[in-house]
Design a protein around this motif. Structure first.
Motif, PDB file in Angstrom:
ATOM      1  N   ILE A   1       0.829  -1.198   0.000  1.00  0.00           N
ATOM      2  CA  ILE A   1       0.000   0.000   0.000  1.00  0.00           C
ATOM      3  C   ILE A   1       0.871   1.259   0.000  1.00  0.00           C
ATOM      4  N   LYS A   2       1.812   1.314   0.944  1.00  0.00           N
ATOM      5  CA  LYS A   2       2.672   2.504   1.055  1.00  0.00           C
ATOM      6  C   LYS A   2       3.993   2.233   0.341  1.00  0.00           C
ATOM      7  N   ARG A   3       4.607   3.309  -0.093  1.00  0.00           N
ATOM      8  CA  ARG A   3       5.896   3.206  -0.779  1.00  0.00           C
ATOM      9  C   ARG A   3       6.937   2.463   0.079  1.00  0.00           C
ATOM     10  N   THR A   4       6.812   2.604   1.403  1.00  0.00           N
ATOM     11  CA  THR A   4       7.805   1.998   2.298  1.00  0.00           C
ATOM     12  C   THR A   4       7.494   0.530   2.626  1.00  0.00           C
ATOM     13  N   ASP A   5       6.318   0.040   2.209  1.00  0.00           N
ATOM     14  CA  ASP A   5       5.998  -1.377   2.453  1.00  0.00           C
ATOM     15  C   ASP A   5       6.925  -2.255   1.608  1.00  0.00           C
ATOM     16  N   PRO A   6       7.376  -3.378   2.149  1.00  0.00           N
ATOM     17  CA  PRO A   6       8.171  -4.290   1.311  1.00  0.00           C
ATOM     18  C   PRO A   6       7.285  -4.921   0.225  1.00  0.00           C
ATOM     19  N   GLY A   7       7.841  -5.074  -0.953  1.00  0.00           N
ATOM     20  CA  GLY A   7       7.057  -5.662  -2.051  1.00  0.00           C
ATOM     21  C   GLY A   7       7.263  -7.169  -2.116  1.00  0.00           C
ATOM     22  N   ARG A   8       6.377  -7.848  -2.877  1.00  0.00           N
ATOM     23  CA  ARG A   8       6.500  -9.309  -3.053  1.00  0.00           C
ATOM     24  C   ARG A   8       6.623  -9.612  -4.553  1.00  0.00           C
ATOM     25  N   PRO A   9       7.861  -9.624  -5.028  1.00  0.00           N
ATOM     26  CA  PRO A   9       8.068  -9.790  -6.481  1.00  0.00           C
ATOM     27  C   PRO A   9       7.424 -11.043  -7.054  1.00  0.00           C
ATOM     28  N   GLU A  10       7.298 -12.080  -6.219  1.00  0.00           N
ATOM     29  CA  GLU A  10       6.725 -13.323  -6.779  1.00  0.00           C
ATOM     30  C   GLU A  10       5.264 -13.137  -7.186  1.00  0.00           C
ATOM     31  N   VAL A  11       4.563 -12.168  -6.582  1.00  0.00           N
ATOM     32  CA  VAL A  11       3.155 -11.980  -6.971  1.00  0.00           C
ATOM     33  C   VAL A  11       2.962 -10.694  -7.780  1.00  0.00           C
ATOM     34  N   CYS A  12       4.047  -9.967  -8.013  1.00  0.00           N
ATOM     35  CA  CYS A  12       3.922  -8.702  -8.765  1.00  0.00           C
ATOM     36  C   CYS A  12       4.206  -8.961 -10.237  1.00  0.00           C
ATOM     37  N   ASN A  13       3.230  -8.668 -11.073  1.00  0.00           N
ATOM     38  CA  ASN A  13       3.367  -8.979 -12.498  1.00  0.00           C
ATOM     39  C   ASN A  13       4.458  -8.143 -13.166  1.00  0.00           C
ATOM     40  N   VAL A  14       4.662  -6.918 -12.675  1.00  0.00           N
ATOM     41  CA  VAL A  14       5.725  -6.072 -13.257  1.00  0.00           C
ATOM     42  C   VAL A  14       7.075  -6.752 -13.011  1.00  0.00           C
ATOM     43  N   CYS A  15       7.266  -7.214 -11.772  1.00  0.00           N
ATOM     44  CA  CYS A  15       8.527  -7.906 -11.447  1.00  0.00           C
ATOM     45  C   CYS A  15       8.663  -9.185 -12.272  1.00  0.00           C
ATOM     46  N   GLN A  16       7.569  -9.891 -12.442  1.00  0.00           N
ATOM     47  CA  GLN A  16       7.624 -11.130 -13.230  1.00  0.00           C
ATOM     48  C   GLN A  16       8.064 -10.837 -14.654  1.00  0.00           C
ATOM     49  N   LEU A  17       7.520  -9.763 -15.218  1.00  0.00           N
ATOM     50  CA  LEU A  17       7.885  -9.447 -16.610  1.00  0.00           C
ATOM     51  C   LEU A  17       9.354  -9.055 -16.735  1.00  0.00           C
ATOM     52  N   HIS A  18       9.907  -8.447 -15.674  1.00  0.00           N
ATOM     53  CA  HIS A  18      11.327  -8.075 -15.725  1.00  0.00           C
ATOM     54  C   HIS A  18      12.221  -9.290 -15.998  1.00  0.00           C
ATOM     55  N   ARG A  19      11.749 -10.477 -15.615  1.00  0.00           N
ATOM     56  CA  ARG A  19      12.560 -11.683 -15.853  1.00  0.00           C
ATOM     57  C   ARG A  19      12.900 -11.859 -17.327  1.00  0.00           C
ATOM     58  N   PHE A  20      12.042 -11.326 -18.193  1.00  0.00           N
ATOM     59  CA  PHE A  20      12.229 -11.591 -19.623  1.00  0.00           C
ATOM     60  C   PHE A  20      12.872 -10.433 -20.383  1.00  0.00           C
ATOM     61  N   PHE A  21      13.189  -9.362 -19.650  1.00  0.00           N
ATOM     62  CA  PHE A  21      13.737  -8.197 -20.346  1.00  0.00           C
ATOM     63  C   PHE A  21      15.057  -7.713 -19.734  1.00  0.00           C
ATOM     64  N   GLY A  22      15.824  -8.622 -19.167  1.00  0.00           N
ATOM     65  CA  GLY A  22      17.137  -8.252 -18.631  1.00  0.00           C
ATOM     66  C   GLY A  22      17.640  -9.344 -17.717  1.00  0.00           C
ATOM     67  N   ASP A  23      18.970  -9.367 -17.526  1.00  0.00           N
ATOM     68  CA  ASP A  23      19.571 -10.425 -16.707  1.00  0.00           C
ATOM     69  C   ASP A  23      19.578 -10.064 -15.228  1.00  0.00           C
ATOM     70  N   ASP A  24      19.283  -8.813 -14.912  1.00  0.00           N
ATOM     71  CA  ASP A  24      19.468  -8.343 -13.535  1.00  0.00           C
ATOM     72  C   ASP A  24      18.160  -8.339 -12.741  1.00  0.00           C
ATOM     73  N   TYR A  25      17.234  -9.220 -13.108  1.00  0.00           N
ATOM     74  CA  TYR A  25      15.931  -9.134 -12.427  1.00  0.00           C
ATOM     75  C   TYR A  25      16.032  -9.448 -10.942  1.00  0.00           C
ATOM     76  N   ALA A  26      17.045 -10.266 -10.560  1.00  0.00           N
ATOM     77  CA  ALA A  26      17.187 -10.604  -9.130  1.00  0.00           C
ATOM     78  C   ALA A  26      17.438  -9.318  -8.326  1.00  0.00           C
ATOM     79  N   GLU A  27      18.218  -8.438  -8.906  1.00  0.00           N
ATOM     80  CA  GLU A  27      18.523  -7.155  -8.254  1.00  0.00           C
ATOM     81  C   GLU A  27      17.258  -6.285  -8.175  1.00  0.00           C
ATOM     82  N   ILE A  28      16.500  -6.289  -9.258  1.00  0.00           N
ATOM     83  CA  ILE A  28      15.250  -5.509  -9.294  1.00  0.00           C
ATOM     84  C   ILE A  28      14.291  -6.044  -8.218  1.00  0.00           C
ATOM     85  N   TRP A  29      14.207  -7.361  -8.134  1.00  0.00           N
ATOM     86  CA  TRP A  29      13.330  -7.983  -7.134  1.00  0.00           C
ATOM     87  C   TRP A  29      13.793  -7.612  -5.719  1.00  0.00           C
ATOM     88  N   ASP A  30      15.104  -7.588  -5.550  1.00  0.00           N
ATOM     89  CA  ASP A  30      15.636  -7.253  -4.226  1.00  0.00           C
ATOM     90  C   ASP A  30      15.256  -5.815  -3.848  1.00  0.00           C
TER      91      ASP A  30
END
Ligand code: TYM
Length: 342
Positions: A243-272
């Motif tokens: 909800i808030k910008r400071t809340d930790p995100g959950r990349p496994e359920v975030c579709n934006v994070c999921q799509l990052h897997r296919f458009f760069g090698d550094d998705y682990a960093e993005i997820w972090d």
């Protein structure tokens, strides 16, 4: 093929050496501009498999007639889809690209297949049930028979590998059942086709819930103007519990994070970055827009060139259909013989 026939194949270069040279076929509807779901779920594999197998790809305009009834629109979309597939990497020197209706033998095979297909199999097809709900004013017979035509598409060319997204699993299973029914009645004639999936067999749409699909209006289009792609990505639903910008995100359920897997090698960093709330959803979306635009820039350029030269596209399609003529006529002759039609 070491996999049991019923299970889908995940393509990986390591398989290539072990497999005999077999034929691969897939079809795509000219139902609008291709989206990244089409690409990540299927087209990437069309391109990969053309190097390894004898590959045939159809723009399935007969199928599109079950929903598109405007002749000019269908013609335009058929050419656009051909340009899109070429721009995304199909190479007419390595594969055959054609328009389904340009090899009309498929309609004969479809009819012959209807005679081995119980209606109950067709009525239980999930896509038929969906379409019946989505277009209640137009429940045409083609919607019911759709999977029989799809089976005929594949085995008219005796193809056994079919690169598709997982939404086609039920159709593929039905194709296999139809082939089995035919082979049982008339003797071994066709291989049982097998699905080949990419690493992204189901790409979710911008709503983050349903599969990306033109008819759901939740797509990110590959060849849309950059601003439109920006708007589509910005509209994506992310982790609904963040909800808030400071809340930790959950990349496994975030579709934006999921799509990052296919458009760069550094998705682990993005997820972090998301997990630790170092980055917010807005940052991650902006980066995704950049990555998508960068990834597809060469294809977008090539698409514009091809659309400016329709003769080039049309020639590829004509040559494709012509190249397939001997295979199609040989299959029809064999089937007619087996069924007692001569
Ligand atoms: P169509 O035109 O709906 O989709 C073309 C291909 O894109 C895949 N796809 C997806 N993959 C993952 N995630 C998504 N959100 C997504 N959306 C689409 C589809 O699975 C498909 O592989 N019935 C077929 C066309 C067809 C066909 C065939 C396919 C006709 N004859 C013979 C294979 C073999 C269809 O409507 O695909």
């Amino acid at each position: 093929m070491s996999e049991p026939a019923a299970s889908p194949v995940h393509s990986s270069p390591a398989d290539a050496a072990a497999l005999p040279r077999v034929r691969c076929f897939s079809g795509i509807q000219p139902s609008g501009a291709p989206h990244i779901g089409n690409d990540l779920g299927a087209i990437r594999n069309y391109v990969a498999l053309q190097d390894r197998y004898e590959s045939i790809y159809a723009i399935v305009d007969f199928h599109a007639l079950t929903s598109t009834h405007d002749a000019d629109l269908l013609r335009r979309r058929t050419r656009e889809m051909a340009a899109a597939l070429l721009a995304l990497g199909l190479d007419p020197a390595k594969c055959t690209l054609f328009v389904q209706s340009h090899r009309p033998e498929v309609t004969e095979l479809m009819w012959l297949f209807t005679t081995v297909t119980p209606v109950s199999w067709l009525e239980r097809t999930p896509t038929y049930k969906e379409k019946r709900e989505n277009q209640p004013e137009d429940v045409n017979h083609g919607l019911l028979t759709y999977p029989v035509l799809q089976a005929a598409d594949i085995v008219l060319y005796k193809a056994s590998l079919v690169p598709v997204g997982r939404d086609q699993a039920a159709h593929l299973e039905l194709s296999r059942e139809i082939v089995r029914a035919f082979n049982n009645r008339y003797g071994p004639t066709f291989p049982e086709p097998q699905a080949v999936y990419t690493e992204a067999p189901v790409v979710l749409g911008t709503d983050g819930v349903r599969k990306m699909s033109k008819s759901m209006g939740n797509t990110i289009e590959i060849f849309a103007p950059a601003d439109e792609i920006r708007r589509q990505v910005t509209s994506m639903v992310t982790d609904t519990e963040r909800i808030k910008r400071t809340d930790p995100g959950r990349p496994e359920v975030c579709n934006v994070c999921q799509l990052h897997r296919f458009f760069g090698d550094d998705y682990a960093e993005i997820w972090d970055g998301e997990r630790t709330a170092r980055t917010g959803c807005v940052d991650t979306k902006k980066l995704l827009v950049e990555r998508i635009l960068r990834h597809y820039a060469p294809a977008r350029e090539r698409y514009a060139e091809l659309m400016a030269s329709p003769v080039t596209v049309d020639r590829v399609l004509e040559e494709g259909a012509e190249r397939l003529r001997p295979i199609a006529t040989a299959t029809i002759a064999e089937v007619r013989e087996k069924m007692g039609l001569r």
